[in-house]
Write a protein that holds these residues in place. Sequence first.
Motif, mmCIF file in Angstrom:
data_model
loop_
_atom_site.group_PDB
_atom_site.id
_atom_site.type_symbol
_atom_site.label_atom_id
_atom_site.label_comp_id
_atom_site.label_asym_id
_atom_site.label_seq_id
_atom_site.Cartn_x
_atom_site.Cartn_y
_atom_site.Cartn_z
ATOM 1 N N VAL A 1 0.851 -1.187 0.000
ATOM 2 C CA VAL A 1 0.000 0.000 0.000
ATOM 3 C C VAL A 1 0.890 1.242 0.000
ATOM 4 C CG1 VAL A 1 -1.628 1.380 1.355
ATOM 5 C CG2 VAL A 1 -1.959 -1.098 1.167
ATOM 6 N N ALA A 2 0.624 2.162 -0.930
ATOM 7 C CA ALA A 2 1.302 3.459 -0.978
ATOM 8 C C ALA A 2 0.233 4.527 -0.826
ATOM 9 C CB ALA A 2 2.023 3.638 -2.307
ATOM 10 N N LEU A 3 0.470 5.513 0.020
ATOM 11 C CA LEU A 3 -0.568 6.532 0.167
ATOM 12 C C LEU A 3 0.032 7.899 0.478
ATOM 13 C CD1 LEU A 3 -1.218 7.532 3.358
ATOM 14 C CD2 LEU A 3 -1.796 5.123 3.530
ATOM 15 N N SER A 4 -0.741 8.922 0.137
ATOM 16 C CA SER A 4 -0.392 10.281 0.549
ATOM 17 C C SER A 4 -1.682 11.078 0.742
ATOM 18 C CB SER A 4 0.490 10.966 -0.498
ATOM 19 O OG SER A 4 -0.259 11.261 -1.654
ATOM 20 N N TYR A 5 -1.605 12.070 1.598
ATOM 21 C CA TYR A 5 -2.714 13.029 1.724
ATOM 22 C C TYR A 5 -2.181 14.334 2.281
ATOM 23 C CZ TYR A 5 -2.846 11.586 6.704
ATOM 24 O OH TYR A 5 -2.523 11.299 7.994
ATOM 25 N N ASP A 6 -2.954 15.383 2.055
ATOM 26 C CA ASP A 6 -2.635 16.680 2.649
ATOM 27 C C ASP A 6 -3.656 16.951 3.742
ATOM 28 O OD1 ASP A 6 -0.524 17.133 0.825
ATOM 29 O OD2 ASP A 6 -1.968 17.771 -0.693
ATOM 30 N N GLU A 7 -3.360 17.952 4.590
ATOM 31 C CA GLU A 7 -4.309 18.321 5.633
ATOM 32 C C GLU A 7 -4.801 19.741 5.375
ATOM 33 O OE1 GLU A 7 -2.953 15.834 9.564
ATOM 34 O OE2 GLU A 7 -1.555 17.303 8.750
ATOM 35 N N ASP A 8 -6.132 19.920 5.450
ATOM 36 C CA ASP A 8 -6.672 21.267 5.259
ATOM 37 C C ASP A 8 -6.467 22.063 6.558
ATOM 38 O OD1 ASP A 8 -8.679 20.584 7.052
ATOM 39 O OD2 ASP A 8 -10.203 20.241 5.523
ATOM 40 N N PRO A 9 -6.819 23.348 6.561
ATOM 41 C CA PRO A 9 -6.549 24.173 7.759
ATOM 42 C C PRO A 9 -7.211 23.619 9.023
ATOM 43 C CG PRO A 9 -7.051 25.575 5.888
ATOM 44 C CD PRO A 9 -7.297 24.177 5.437
ATOM 45 N N GLN A 10 -8.286 22.832 8.867
ATOM 46 C CA GLN A 10 -8.938 22.226 10.040
ATOM 47 C C GLN A 10 -8.299 20.891 10.437
ATOM 48 O OE1 GLN A 10 -11.009 23.628 7.428
ATOM 49 N NE2 GLN A 10 -10.846 25.431 8.756
ATOM 50 N N GLY A 11 -7.244 20.495 9.719
ATOM 51 C CA GLY A 11 -6.572 19.245 10.049
ATOM 52 C C GLY A 11 -7.257 18.018 9.463
ATOM 53 N N LYS A 12 -8.177 18.225 8.497
ATOM 54 C CA LYS A 12 -8.859 17.091 7.864
ATOM 55 C C LYS A 12 -8.093 16.663 6.607
ATOM 56 C CE LYS A 12 -12.534 17.930 10.560
ATOM 57 N NZ LYS A 12 -12.768 17.197 11.802
#
Lengths: 289, 160
Positions: A198-209
């Motif tokens: 499994v390879a994954l990435s994500y960003d966090e919005d200003p609310q930390g979501k």
Amino acid sequence: MKLPNFEYQAPASLAEAVALLAGADGQARPIAGGQSFLPIMAFRLAEPSMLVDLRNIPHLNKIDVSEKGVRIGAMVRWRDLLDDARLHEAFPLLPAAIDHVAHYQIRNRGTVGGSLAHADPAAEMPTIALTCDAQIEVVGSQGTRMIAAADLFTGPLMTSLASDEIIVSVHFAVWPATRRWGFQEFSRRRGDFALCGVALSYDEDPQGKACNVRIGAISMGDTPLLLTRAEATLTGQSVDAVAIAAAAAAASAEVDPAGDIHASARYRKSLVGTLLSRALEDASHRKVN
Amino acid sequence: MSITFEVNGKAVAVDVTPRMTLADCLRHELKLTGTHVGCEHGVCGACTVIVNGDAVRSCLMLAVQAQGASVTTVEGLSQAEGLTPLQTAFKTHHALQCGFCTPGMLTTLHALLSEEPDASEERIRDVISGNLCRCTGYITIIEAAMDARASYQQGRSDKS
């Protein structure tokens, strides 16, 4: 197993290589490191009339890291990637994944372009390319074109490349320093083919979501796969224990892997959830800038 | 096709068909039978040789691809009559029984320790995971490699 007969050419330019491929009625194959393709030939799964070796073509073994992103030449070897300290900053998911590619000796010859063209759903590079929306630059007798990774892989060991096209490089967009990522793989012996990865990435919005969630899976189907339901489950959520469990359940439910001598389908479905949980744990706990 | 390359410090010229692997070229054309051929598809590591400093599987490389390269086989590890420190360590620690995997183990470990004389036990274990041994259980091989590190570290300080 000895190899079948073939003619061998090692041209000094891309133009000559394309001309050789174009003149062979689809029966010639380019060869880069040959670490997957020579066994394929030994098993008589492919019997090309000619191998066009890319080793004498200049400029295919460069890694460029710039404000435009990361560009990796087709003849860059696994060990070149692992030795390049810049990538650990600019694109940390890549060396983390490539660390799982095959064994020491294979990493001294196997190449990025060769792995993409080989399109093995059990390999790391195709899944990284898909997960990270890579663009693959190819050249053929019709000229140069860019292929999105999502359009390159059409089946097990099958691509949308024409028989006279050669992969020149793979391009990845700039990786924000704050991006969270994880990579997990399981095989019976480290370096062997993955039972699952499994390879994954994500960003966090200003609310930390979580947003821009990308989750790719190795060895879960005929091609590298994006786990779109698991991605949707995580999007807009805080990546905590509850969200991780929900994403893992979604991942296990959405894949349909085949069982074989190495592991049953049921085991593999369970494994993808376990590895996704671990990768998300890593991602959510990793310190970011 | 005619190719020229260097094997164990000596220039060689051979005439080979493209389908001949480097392993078969070394064994059949150059009579260097120290390189062993096990699986012939890149799984067992027995055929490992050193090409331009890198350990590679000579069954997954064509002889024609060695044009201009510098190849070291197990025969080339020691220049004189005696054993190298790595070979001596193999003997001391009983790191071989039938000997089939030994050339691949020695070339792999020589390439590794030449580049990384301080390689940790974990690193050594990871690297030789690509070389199958059915006799020893590996423990003695790892002990030999750990023991031989001193001579590679010494070699490094001699050079600097």
